[in-house]
Scaffold this motif. Structure first.
Motif, PDB file in Angstrom:
ATOM      1  N   HIS A  47       0.825  -1.200   0.000  1.00 36.22           N
ATOM      2  CA  HIS A  47       0.000   0.000   0.000  1.00 36.22           C
ATOM      3  C   HIS A  47       0.864   1.258   0.000  1.00 36.22           C
ATOM      4  O   HIS A  47       2.063   1.196   0.241  1.00 36.22           O
ATOM      5  CB  HIS A  47      -0.949   0.007   1.202  1.00 36.22           C
ATOM      6  CG  HIS A  47      -0.254  -0.023   2.525  1.00 36.22           C
ATOM      7  ND1 HIS A  47       0.140  -1.191   3.135  1.00 36.22           N
ATOM      8  CD2 HIS A  47       0.114   0.978   3.361  1.00 36.22           C
ATOM      9  CE1 HIS A  47       0.711  -0.908   4.294  1.00 36.22           C
ATOM     10  NE2 HIS A  47       0.718   0.393   4.452  1.00 36.22           N
ATOM     11  N   VAL A  49       1.021   5.209   1.628  1.00 35.23           N
ATOM     12  CA  VAL A  49       0.510   6.157   2.612  1.00 35.23           C
ATOM     13  C   VAL A  49       0.533   7.498   1.905  1.00 35.23           C
ATOM     14  O   VAL A  49       1.586   7.978   1.477  1.00 35.23           O
ATOM     15  CB  VAL A  49       1.353   6.174   3.905  1.00 35.23           C
ATOM     16  CG1 VAL A  49       0.836   7.242   4.868  1.00 35.23           C
ATOM     17  CG2 VAL A  49       1.347   4.794   4.566  1.00 35.23           C
ATOM     18  N   VAL A  62      -4.305   5.446   3.876  1.00 35.72           N
ATOM     19  CA  VAL A  62      -3.700   4.235   3.332  1.00 35.72           C
ATOM     20  C   VAL A  62      -4.469   3.850   2.070  1.00 35.72           C
ATOM     21  O   VAL A  62      -5.697   3.759   2.091  1.00 35.72           O
ATOM     22  CB  VAL A  62      -3.741   3.092   4.374  1.00 35.72           C
ATOM     23  CG1 VAL A  62      -3.322   1.768   3.755  1.00 35.72           C
ATOM     24  CG2 VAL A  62      -2.860   3.441   5.565  1.00 35.72           C
ATOM     25  N   THR A  99      -0.053   0.974   9.817  1.00 35.34           N
ATOM     26  CA  THR A  99       0.335   0.450   8.511  1.00 35.34           C
ATOM     27  C   THR A  99       0.949  -0.941   8.630  1.00 35.34           C
ATOM     28  O   THR A  99       1.178  -1.590   7.627  1.00 35.34           O
ATOM     29  CB  THR A  99       1.321   1.379   7.769  1.00 35.34           C
ATOM     30  OG1 THR A  99       2.531   1.452   8.499  1.00 35.34           O
ATOM     31  CG2 THR A  99       0.713   2.744   7.538  1.00 35.34           C
TER      32      THR A  99
END
Length: 123
Positions: A47, A49, A62, A99
């Motif tokens: 992913h 941020v 996210v 995260t």
């Protein structure tokens, strides 16, 4: 916990393995929403941020790799397959450790899966 396609870049996204997207502008289908603050892939859940800055909704978000529709290295731009409002509606990102939290990331993944499922064909 699912680590399906929402956590992987689509083959036609323009992603190149090892590519550093930090600092790239992030553009949703309805306009710019910020820039890539960092990339991560704990538990196989790739992913970005995204730092939206104070001008849009004043927080980071996210965004799973599967939401990336395109990467333009010359323009240093990442295009998403969703709107800024859909990013804003995702589970709120509060602290950096989220995260790496598989439960939080699973919730994020479920949010985005609902967005892309009607737009794609079933496997």
């Amino acid at each position: 916990m699912t680590t399906g396609r929402i956590w992987s870049y689509a083959p036609d996204s323009g992603h190149v393995e090892g590519q550093d997207l930090t600092g790239y502008a992030v553009v949703a289908t309805d306009g710019a929403i910020g820039h890539v603050d960092r990339q991560a892939e704990p538990h196989g859940m790739r992913h970005l941020v995204v730092d939206s800055g104070v001008w849009l909704f004043g927080r980071s978000a996210v965004v799973p790799a599967g939401i990336v529709a395109g990467i333009d290295p010359q323009a240093r731009r990442v295009s998403l397959a969703c709107t800024g409002g859909e990013v804003k509606a995702a589970p709120r990102f509060r602290i950096d450790s989220e995260t790496r939290d598989p439960r939080y990331l699973a919730t994020v993944g479920e949010h985005y899966e609902r967005l892309v499922t009607p737009r794609t064909t079933t496997d």
